[in-house]
Motif scaffolding. Structure first.
Motif, PDB file in Angstrom:
ATOM      1  N   ILE B 264       0.955  -1.676  -0.504  1.00  0.00           N
ATOM      2  CA  ILE B 264      -0.296   0.423  -0.242  1.00  0.00           C
ATOM      3  C   ILE B 264       0.533   1.306   0.138  1.00  0.00           C
ATOM      4  N   ILE B 265       2.249   1.112   0.669  1.00  0.00           N
ATOM      5  CA  ILE B 265       2.404   2.219   0.728  1.00  0.00           C
ATOM      6  C   ILE B 265       3.126   2.999  -0.235  1.00  0.00           C
ATOM      7  N   TRP B 266       4.085   1.691  -0.889  1.00  0.00           N
ATOM      8  CA  TRP B 266       4.663   2.264  -2.553  1.00  0.00           C
ATOM      9  C   TRP B 266       4.156   2.414  -4.075  1.00  0.00           C
ATOM     10  N   ASP B 267       2.472   1.496  -3.078  1.00  0.00           N
ATOM     11  CA  ASP B 267       1.675   1.655  -4.981  1.00  0.00           C
ATOM     12  C   ASP B 267       0.708   3.058  -4.758  1.00  0.00           C
ATOM     13  N   PHE B 268       1.274   3.591  -2.957  1.00  0.00           N
ATOM     14  CA  PHE B 268       0.320   5.397  -3.053  1.00  0.00           C
ATOM     15  C   PHE B 268       0.547   6.002  -3.524  1.00  0.00           C
ATOM     16  N   LYS B 269       2.595   6.226  -3.354  1.00  0.00           N
ATOM     17  CA  LYS B 269       3.164   6.894  -3.721  1.00  0.00           C
ATOM     18  C   LYS B 269       4.031   7.119  -5.077  1.00  0.00           C
ATOM     19  N   VAL B 270       3.630   6.060  -5.401  1.00  0.00           N
ATOM     20  CA  VAL B 270       3.919   5.927  -6.954  1.00  0.00           C
ATOM     21  C   VAL B 270       4.169   7.624  -8.312  1.00  0.00           C
ATOM     22  N   PHE B 271       5.504   7.193  -8.277  1.00  0.00           N
ATOM     23  CA  PHE B 271       5.252   8.940  -9.375  1.00  0.00           C
ATOM     24  C   PHE B 271       6.282   8.722  -9.975  1.00  0.00           C
ATOM     25  N   THR B 272       7.394   7.889  -9.995  1.00  0.00           N
ATOM     26  CA  THR B 272       8.298   7.972 -11.075  1.00  0.00           C
ATOM     27  C   THR B 272       7.686   7.301 -12.911  1.00  0.00           C
ATOM     28  N   GLN B 273       6.618   6.431 -12.200  1.00  0.00           N
ATOM     29  CA  GLN B 273       6.167   5.231 -13.857  1.00  0.00           C
ATOM     30  C   GLN B 273       5.060   5.931 -14.006  1.00  0.00           C
ATOM     31  N   LEU B 274       4.647   6.733 -12.806  1.00  0.00           N
ATOM     32  CA  LEU B 274       3.580   7.923 -13.900  1.00  0.00           C
ATOM     33  C   LEU B 274       4.045   8.895 -14.934  1.00  0.00           C
ATOM     34  N   TYR B 275       4.322   9.781 -13.985  1.00  0.00           N
ATOM     35  CA  TYR B 275       5.205  11.302 -14.808  1.00  0.00           C
ATOM     36  C   TYR B 275       5.079   9.983 -16.544  1.00  0.00           C
ATOM     37  N   ILE B 276       6.102   9.519 -16.432  1.00  0.00           N
ATOM     38  CA  ILE B 276       7.090   8.957 -17.664  1.00  0.00           C
ATOM     39  C   ILE B 276       5.778   8.280 -18.202  1.00  0.00           C
ATOM     40  N   LEU B 277       5.132   7.827 -18.356  1.00  0.00           N
ATOM     41  CA  LEU B 277       4.055   7.169 -18.866  1.00  0.00           C
ATOM     42  C   LEU B 277       3.349   7.963 -19.244  1.00  0.00           C
ATOM     43  N   ALA B 278       2.954   8.728 -18.621  1.00  0.00           N
ATOM     44  CA  ALA B 278       1.764   9.972 -18.906  1.00  0.00           C
ATOM     45  C   ALA B 278       2.619  11.362 -19.581  1.00  0.00           C
ATOM     46  N   ASN B 279       4.154  11.053 -19.835  1.00  0.00           N
ATOM     47  CA  ASN B 279       4.952  11.771 -20.326  1.00  0.00           C
ATOM     48  C   ASN B 279       4.365  13.368 -19.723  1.00  0.00           C
ATOM     49  N   GLY B 280       4.697  14.010 -18.081  1.00  0.00           N
ATOM     50  CA  GLY B 280       5.096  14.983 -18.225  1.00  0.00           C
ATOM     51  C   GLY B 280       3.559  15.290 -17.236  1.00  0.00           C
ATOM     52  N   MET B 281       3.422  15.943 -17.673  1.00  0.00           N
ATOM     53  CA  MET B 281       1.734  17.237 -16.400  1.00  0.00           C
ATOM     54  C   MET B 281       1.061  17.668 -17.002  1.00  0.00           C
ATOM     55  N   GLY B 282       1.342  17.594 -18.199  1.00  0.00           N
ATOM     56  CA  GLY B 282       0.649  18.546 -19.390  1.00  0.00           C
ATOM     57  C   GLY B 282      -1.118  17.837 -18.777  1.00  0.00           C
ATOM     58  N   ASN B 283      -1.480  16.591 -18.885  1.00  0.00           N
ATOM     59  CA  ASN B 283      -2.867  15.861 -17.742  1.00  0.00           C
ATOM     60  C   ASN B 283      -3.568  15.596 -16.767  1.00  0.00           C
ATOM     61  N   LYS B 284      -4.110  16.740 -16.212  1.00  0.00           N
ATOM     62  CA  LYS B 284      -4.817  16.938 -14.716  1.00  0.00           C
ATOM     63  C   LYS B 284      -5.324  16.310 -13.994  1.00  0.00           C
ATOM     64  N   GLU B 285      -5.881  15.265 -15.554  1.00  0.00           N
ATOM     65  CA  GLU B 285      -7.217  14.037 -15.157  1.00  0.00           C
ATOM     66  C   GLU B 285      -5.907  12.686 -14.726  1.00  0.00           C
ATOM     67  N   VAL B 286      -4.815  12.507 -15.092  1.00  0.00           N
ATOM     68  CA  VAL B 286      -4.042  11.948 -14.643  1.00  0.00           C
ATOM     69  C   VAL B 286      -3.660  11.278 -12.948  1.00  0.00           C
ATOM     70  N   PHE B 287      -3.461  12.505 -12.828  1.00  0.00           N
ATOM     71  CA  PHE B 287      -2.796  13.029 -11.567  1.00  0.00           C
ATOM     72  C   PHE B 287      -2.784  12.187 -10.147  1.00  0.00           C
ATOM     73  N   ASN B 288      -2.082  11.760  -9.920  1.00  0.00           N
ATOM     74  CA  ASN B 288      -2.232  11.157  -8.045  1.00  0.00           C
ATOM     75  C   ASN B 288      -1.743  12.309  -6.995  1.00  0.00           C
ATOM     76  N   LEU B 289      -1.522  11.738  -6.252  1.00  0.00           N
ATOM     77  CA  LEU B 289      -1.588  12.629  -4.826  1.00  0.00           C
ATOM     78  C   LEU B 289       0.378  13.313  -5.383  1.00  0.00           C
ATOM     79  N   SER B 290       0.881  12.433  -5.151  1.00  0.00           N
ATOM     80  CA  SER B 290       2.253  12.701  -5.704  1.00  0.00           C
ATOM     81  C   SER B 290       2.946  13.658  -7.420  1.00  0.00           C
TER      82      SER B 290
END
Lengths: 283, 335
Positions: B264-290
């Motif tokens: 739970i702790i690891w998956d809650f703060k997932v950042f690197t993979q999401l940032y790279i998959l979404a290719n940056g922070m352009g799409n607010k819809e995919v944001f998680n908290l981190s």
């Protein structure tokens, strides 16, 4: 079915399941390496080819000579190695001192300290980067590999101490006592008795810290403003977003980044498990 | 498993052994030095932890009540704004969608990881030696691949033009593909524009990378269960299913509880993979908290106060979960 055939069928089913797990685990990694070895045409072709038909090292040659953004990938691998080795050297020293304290002495505050280690180990780097980025820049370490080393030491230390303390505790105290009765000084006892026996644990802990620092993305991504200072993960993501269509090159770069980790990983995987799950899996 | 609390004389119990009689009494001075030694050894590590983890945590808390923009980053005094940052995030739609993404993703990814990992762990325990080694080594490849490489790799697997996933889906008979996914033609299908498909790929890549750790831990747990217990269950006429729920599962419970919390702790703060998959922070819809915290704090113009407030929310949630983890570890092992 008689029991013997049933048992045999069960065996076959189990092995089939094993093969599925192997394929699912290996395929993405295989695909990474295979893509890196395929020609540009083969990568873009709509023909589905499971194996590279004509091997080429053009992508590897390209990332090493022409590089990413005109910087050879050697530079990024080098930066990552500096950060990871720096973290290991500084971190192991501190970890060994702290681990000796908790494993060898009973003192007031010991339990609180261990609990503190468990808690801070879980503090999310993704949140701490906000204040840390300001702190590091104010200290004049922004955009410097040294800044990354300092931060990585902080973030790997709690787990390193936690892991190393079991190794220190495993060395029989009587050995040290014998040495001290024989007239060895504290330092000598530490250096000639404890240290050689703890060395394997130190290696395991160091590899863990090395992998963590080698893979670290958030801090390097935020703090390194100059391309020449990028570590491998940052360079990789930059490469992928810049030349996203050059999948051969991107996969060659990921392969280069992954190889050292896999080598180290195979050496220490057993320790990683017992360190993280602590008492739970100790029989 | 029940033996965990019985001190193993060599492994964990070195410090617990009573002091053997000494050949000579140490002088008062050396005794005082002896008392101070652990603190001296501890000091450097403690300073590092205080400076790099505890103080930034305090700073984060302070910054979350301030306005920290470009001027403040360049050195101007930050003004306190009280709870304004918190009020703003709590009324922002992006915060709630990020929180939802975080929780739903963690729930799905943790469930799948544990399910797959446990099944593989049980499988490893039943396989022959050679086969189980082959499985462990293969799984190790998935486990060892660095997060950034994993993310780039899965982006490639799901690439719209030449990705192997779209190719494979195209090989399915049209009617089947239509039935399963509601589309027949996968050529050029983009996975990383909308939130749902992005999270599907993220889930796959996180489960792929983290099931080996669960499998190996479960295997270690299974190996520690005495064989007599299963024999006894079999003698009493319990089938495999019953034996699992009545013998294996209760014995593995402590391992499971730690694994659940860690996942739970690891998956809650997932950042690197999401940032790279979404290719940056352009799409607010995919944001998680981190990602949301990061985007507020580091995009231009930076709003570090806002970012800190979001990061505080994330940290508090994680610390609560960590509390559970710490309690379990402390209960299982006398620290």
């Amino acid at each position: 079915m008689n029991p013997a055939t049933r048992r045999k069928a069960g065996r076959v089913a189990l092995n089939a399941a094993g093969v599925i797990v192997i394929l699912a685990s290996v395929f993405p990694v295989y695909w990474m390496v295979a893509t890196a070895l395929k020609t540009k045409q083969a990568i873009a072709s709509t023909e589905f080819s499971l194996f590279p038909t004509d091997f080429t090292f053009e992508h590897f040659t390209k990332i090493f000579t022409q590089g990413v953004g005109n910087t050879s990938i050697w530079v990024y691998l080098g930066n990552s190695a500096i950060v990871a080795l720096g973290t290991v050297i500084v971190g192991s020293l501190f970890a060994l001192l702290s681990a000796t304290a908790v494993a060898r002495f009973r003192f007031r505050g010991r339990t609180s300290y261990l609990i503190l280690l468990l808690i801070v180990q879980m503090v999310p780097a993704e949140a701490m980067i906000i204040p840390l980025s300001l702190m590091v820049r104010r200290a004049g370490l922004g955009d410097q590999l040294l800044g990354l080393i300092v931060i990585n030491v902080g973030f790997t230390l709690p787990f390193a101490i936690w892991m190393l303390r079991t190794f220190v505790a495993a060395v029989p105290k009587e050995l040290e006592e014998a040495a001290s009765i024989d007239g060895a000084t504290r330092f000598r006892t530490f250096w000639s008795v404890l240290f050689p026996l703890v060395a394997p644990g130190l290696v395991a802990t160091s590899i863990f810290s090395f992998i963590t620092a080698w893979n670290e993305f958030v801090f390097a991504f935020t703090l390194m403003a100059n391309e020449k200072g990028y570590t491998m993960p940052v360079a990789l993501r930059w490469f992928a977003s810049r030349e996203g269509t050059d999948w051969g090159g991107v996969m060659a770069a990921s392969t280069m980044m992954t190889i050292p980790v896999i080598v180290f990983f195979l050496i220490v995987q057993r320790r990683m498990v017992s360190g993280l799950v602590a008492g739970a899996v100790k029989g | 498993m029940t033996t965990t609390s019985q001190a193993n004389p060599v492994r964990g119990g070195g410090h617990r052994a009573p002091a053997p009689p000494r050949a000579h009494r140490p002088s008062r001075r050396s005794r005082r030095v002896g008392r101070l030694t652990p603190y001296v050894l501890l000091l450097p590590g403690l300073l590092i932890i205080a400076g790099l983890l505890l103080y930034p945590m305090y700073q984060l808390l302070v910054m979350s009540t301030q306005k920290v923009g470009l001027r403040q980053i360049r050195g101007a005094e930050a003004d306190s704004v009280g709870a304004e940052n918190y009020e703003r995030i709590l009324t922002s739609e992006v915060f709630w969608s990020s929180l939802r993404n975080t929780i739903v993703f963690a729930a799905v990814a943790v469930t799948l990881t544990l399910l797959v990992g446990t099944l593989v762990g049980i499988l490893l325990n039943k396989l022959g030696k050679r086969m189980s080694t082959a499985v462990v080594v293969s799984a190790m490849l998935a486990w060892a691949t660095p997060q950034a490489a994993v993310a780039v790799l899965w982006r490639w697997l799901f690439d719209e033009q030449s990705g192997v996933a779209n190719r494979a889906f195209d090989l399915l008979p049209d009617w089947l593909s239509e039935l399963l996914f509601g589309r027949a033609d996968w050529t050029g299908y983009t996975w990383f524009l909308e939130s749902f498909p992005t999270y599907v790929v993220l889930t796959l890549c996180v489960v792929w990378a983290s099931f080996p750790f669960i499998a190996v831990s479960v295997l270690a747990g299974l190996r520690s269960i005495p064989g007599e217990l299963h024999e006894a269950a079999r003698m009493d006429g319990a089938g495999a299913w019953r034996a699992f729920w009545r013998v294996t599962f209760p014995m593995l419970r402590p391992v499971f509880s730690v694994l659940v919390v860690l996942s739970i702790i690891w998956d809650f703060k997932v950042f690197t993979q999401l940032y790279i998959l979404a290719n940056g922070m352009g799409n607010k819809e995919v944001f998680n908290l981190s990602l949301y915290a990061y985007a507020e704090a580091f995009s231009s113009p930076p709003a570090m106060g806002m970012g800190s407030a979001i990061a505080v929310v994330l940290t508090v949630i994680l610390l609560i979960i960590t509390g559970v983890y710490v309690r379990q570890i402390v209960r299982q092992e006398e620290v």
